[in-house]
Design a protein around this motif. Structure first.
Motif, PDB file in Angstrom:
ATOM      1  N   ARG A 176       0.935  -1.370   0.189  1.00 38.35           N
ATOM      2  CA  ARG A 176       0.253   0.315   0.025  1.00 38.35           C
ATOM      3  C   ARG A 176       0.614   1.575  -0.180  1.00 38.35           C
ATOM      4  O   ARG A 176       0.710   2.618  -0.741  1.00 38.35           O
ATOM      5  N   GLN A 177       1.877   1.101   0.687  1.00 38.93           N
ATOM      6  CA  GLN A 177       2.728   2.676  -0.012  1.00 38.93           C
ATOM      7  C   GLN A 177       3.237   3.289  -0.290  1.00 38.93           C
ATOM      8  O   GLN A 177       3.857   3.864  -0.834  1.00 38.93           O
ATOM      9  N   ILE A 178       3.886   1.713  -1.351  1.00 40.15           N
ATOM     10  CA  ILE A 178       4.380   1.932  -2.758  1.00 40.15           C
ATOM     11  C   ILE A 178       3.697   2.507  -3.277  1.00 40.15           C
ATOM     12  O   ILE A 178       3.644   3.357  -4.206  1.00 40.15           O
ATOM     13  N   ARG A 179       1.824   1.829  -3.722  1.00 39.59           N
ATOM     14  CA  ARG A 179       1.013   2.208  -4.269  1.00 39.59           C
ATOM     15  C   ARG A 179       0.561   4.059  -4.023  1.00 39.59           C
ATOM     16  O   ARG A 179      -0.377   4.667  -4.856  1.00 39.59           O
ATOM     17  N   LYS A 180       1.299   4.449  -2.817  1.00 42.07           N
ATOM     18  CA  LYS A 180       1.182   5.832  -2.329  1.00 42.07           C
ATOM     19  C   LYS A 180       1.832   6.387  -3.036  1.00 42.07           C
ATOM     20  O   LYS A 180       1.885   7.626  -2.784  1.00 42.07           O
ATOM     21  N   GLY A 181       3.355   6.328  -3.541  1.00 37.02           N
ATOM     22  CA  GLY A 181       4.107   6.527  -3.757  1.00 37.02           C
ATOM     23  C   GLY A 181       5.729   6.360  -3.659  1.00 37.02           C
ATOM     24  O   GLY A 181       6.553   6.902  -3.954  1.00 37.02           O
ATOM     25  N   SER A 182       5.875   5.721  -2.125  1.00 35.28           N
ATOM     26  CA  SER A 182       6.963   4.793  -2.352  1.00 35.28           C
ATOM     27  C   SER A 182       7.810   4.144  -2.984  1.00 35.28           C
ATOM     28  O   SER A 182       7.128   3.191  -4.115  1.00 35.28           O
ATOM     29  N   ARG A 183       8.926   4.305  -3.292  1.00 35.90           N
ATOM     30  CA  ARG A 183       9.554   3.207  -4.776  1.00 35.90           C
ATOM     31  C   ARG A 183       9.897   2.217  -4.177  1.00 35.90           C
ATOM     32  O   ARG A 183      10.429   1.298  -4.976  1.00 35.90           O
ATOM     33  N   LEU A 184      10.495   2.208  -2.689  1.00 39.04           N
ATOM     34  CA  LEU A 184      11.061   1.242  -2.310  1.00 39.04           C
ATOM     35  C   LEU A 184      10.394   0.852  -0.753  1.00 39.04           C
ATOM     36  O   LEU A 184      10.562   1.581   0.472  1.00 39.04           O
ATOM     37  N   VAL A 185      10.050  -0.053  -0.517  1.00 33.79           N
ATOM     38  CA  VAL A 185      10.265  -0.288   0.721  1.00 33.79           C
ATOM     39  C   VAL A 185      10.582  -1.619   1.417  1.00 33.79           C
ATOM     40  O   VAL A 185       9.806  -3.461   0.280  1.00 33.79           O
ATOM     41  N   ALA A 186      11.160  -1.566   2.288  1.00 42.77           N
ATOM     42  CA  ALA A 186      11.005  -3.456   3.121  1.00 42.77           C
ATOM     43  C   ALA A 186      10.225  -3.689   4.017  1.00 42.77           C
ATOM     44  O   ALA A 186       9.998  -2.940   4.914  1.00 42.77           O
ATOM     45  N   THR A 187      10.335  -5.438   3.778  1.00 42.54           N
ATOM     46  CA  THR A 187       8.954  -5.892   4.098  1.00 42.54           C
ATOM     47  C   THR A 187       9.240  -7.392   5.010  1.00 42.54           C
ATOM     48  O   THR A 187       9.924  -7.854   4.282  1.00 42.54           O
ATOM     49  N   GLY A 188       8.616  -7.602   6.139  1.00 40.82           N
ATOM     50  CA  GLY A 188       9.280  -9.042   6.298  1.00 40.82           C
ATOM     51  C   GLY A 188       8.584  -9.635   7.969  1.00 40.82           C
ATOM     52  O   GLY A 188       7.450  -8.726   8.621  1.00 40.82           O
ATOM     53  N   GLY A 189       9.019 -10.496   8.428  1.00 35.01           N
ATOM     54  CA  GLY A 189       9.079 -10.120  10.329  1.00 35.01           C
ATOM     55  C   GLY A 189       9.772 -11.293  10.461  1.00 35.01           C
ATOM     56  O   GLY A 189      10.355 -11.861  10.053  1.00 35.01           O
TER      57      GLY A 189
END
Length: 408
Positions: A176-189
């Motif tokens: 969702r953050q990428i769809r709002k305009g962020s180019r890159l997001v690191a994610t996991g758990g």
């Protein structure tokens, strides 16, 4: 809001199979078991519990010495894995405007072992002996914060808490953050609470396996299922907007985060259907994916008859009895709480790459009443272009994520 695809361009894993994607895949693709007796603590009752434990991880080999005493084991694993994921994506701090890049992780219990040690010092020695780092080392959001600092990520940052389902929800939030305009997001758990206190807390749920044979203790969808075995670790992925990935010539694209949905179960005793089936249907709709396109389901695999039955009913309500291959590769490493589903996502992406469905290890006699096409015993060669990953958490959390190969 952009509608361009969200791609996975880097991955890192830390599991009982070790650190590193290739070692992990070499083991999980053939169902090599990494569950065994715990070595990091002695159980007070004299029993030796089973777990998926990461052996040989020395934090000082991966992190600055000043950072090690400030962090719990789960954060140390998260930071070491994040370094590998960014290296895999060929992204270095400073390559992007820091405000264009963020991090979203999931955590189940925060820095549990750090907190347990702090309480022990408080009880035995007094408050002056409790570390000043306790205030953030035990915090659920600490992994996101520490990864953001280490990699100069000043964009959207957050944490989701949803037990096993939280890992998929974090990936969806990153999308969702990428769809709002962020180019890159690191994610996991990540989670790592293999300690006496954590063991006692989990034992009280009644969901831990009562078996003492590492090869037979965790057997979801098996006629002899008797609970799950806990594990430690998790995975981190680098998600990018499609245009961003192509513009920088990302060296590897593993696949697309195509769809997601989450639901909550109704109140116990209401007589209403659990929410997992609805989560699957909504995730497929979000991905504009027909159920016939799904090549494999990576199941949650709780390992108790009641929970396995509920998941099986949801799967064949959507796909029909034995309508799609189902696998639970986490039987080789245990359930990693918020780290489990991100590891399943990595496993699904690697299955797409090779065209091979890893097996559900340790299952000897799949229960016929579940009516599942369970990939058990040995891997299955298959064209994997679309995969569905399922996760459920205590308290009624359900989450479903659709992955798609870029070959489509």
């Amino acid at each position: 809001m952009t509608t361009s695809r969200t791609l996975v361009t880097g991955i890192g894993v830390a599991t009982p199979h070790g650190l590193g994607v290739e070692d992990f895949w070499a083991a999980v693709r053939i169902g090599k078991n990494a569950i065994g007796p715990v070595t990091r603590f002695e159980a007070p009752d004299g029993q030796v519990p089973l777990a998926g434990e990461i052996h040989g991880f020395e934090p000082r080999d991966h992190l600055p010495g000043t950072l090690v005493p400030q962090t719990d084991r789960m954060t140390q694993l998260a930071l070491a894995t994040a370094d590998r994921a960014f290296a895999d994506a060929r992204v270095r701090p400073g390559d992007l405007d820091g405000y264009e890049a963020g991090v979203v992780t999931a955590a189940g219990a925060g820095g549990f072992e750090f907190g347990e040690n702090g309480l022990g010092k408080l009880w035995d020695q007094g408050r002056k002996y409790v570390s000043a780092y306790h205030s953030f080392a035990v915090f659920h959001a600490v992994n996101s914060g520490q990864i953001a600092i280490r990699h100069d990520l000043r964009g959207p940052t957050g944490v989701l808490v949803g037990d096993e389902a939280g890992g998929l929800d974090a990936i969806a939030h990153a999308r969702r953050q990428i769809r709002k305009g962020s180019r890159l997001v690191a994610t996991g758990g990540f989670d790592a609470f293999l300690s006496p206190w954590a063991r006692a807390a989990r034992q009280a749920t009644g969901l831990l396996s009562t078996g003492d044979d590492p090869d037979r203790a965790y057997r979801p969808f098996d006629a002899g299922a008797r609970g799950h075995v806990p594990g430690e670790g998790g995975a981190l992925m680098i998600l990018e907007d499609e245009e961003s990935a192509w513009s920088r010539d990302a060296p590897t694209v593993y696949g697309e985060i195509a769809g997601h949905a989450s639901t909550t179960d109704p109140e116990p005793g209401s007589g209403r259907e659990p929410g997992l089936r609805r989560a699957i249907e909504l995730a497929l709709a979000d991905a504009a994916c027909d159920r016939a396109e799904v090549d494999v389901v990576f199941a949650d695999g709780a390992g108790t008859p009641e929970l396995d039955r509920a998941e099986a009913e949801a799967v064949h309500a959507v796909f029909g009895p034995r309508g799609v291959p189902v696998t639970v590769p986490k039987t080789t490493i245990g359930r990693l709480c918020s780290g489990a589903a991100p590891v399943d996502v990595v496993t699904a992406l690697l299955a797409m790459r090779e065209g091979l469905i890893p097996p559900t290890a340790n299952v000897e006699q799949p229960a016929p009443e579940y009516e599942l096409d369970l990939v058990a015993g040995r891997p299955r060669t298959a064209s994997v272009r679309t995969a569905l990953v399922l996760a459920r958490g205590r308290g009624g959390f359900n989450s479903a994520l659709v992955l798609r190969s870029l070959d489509d």
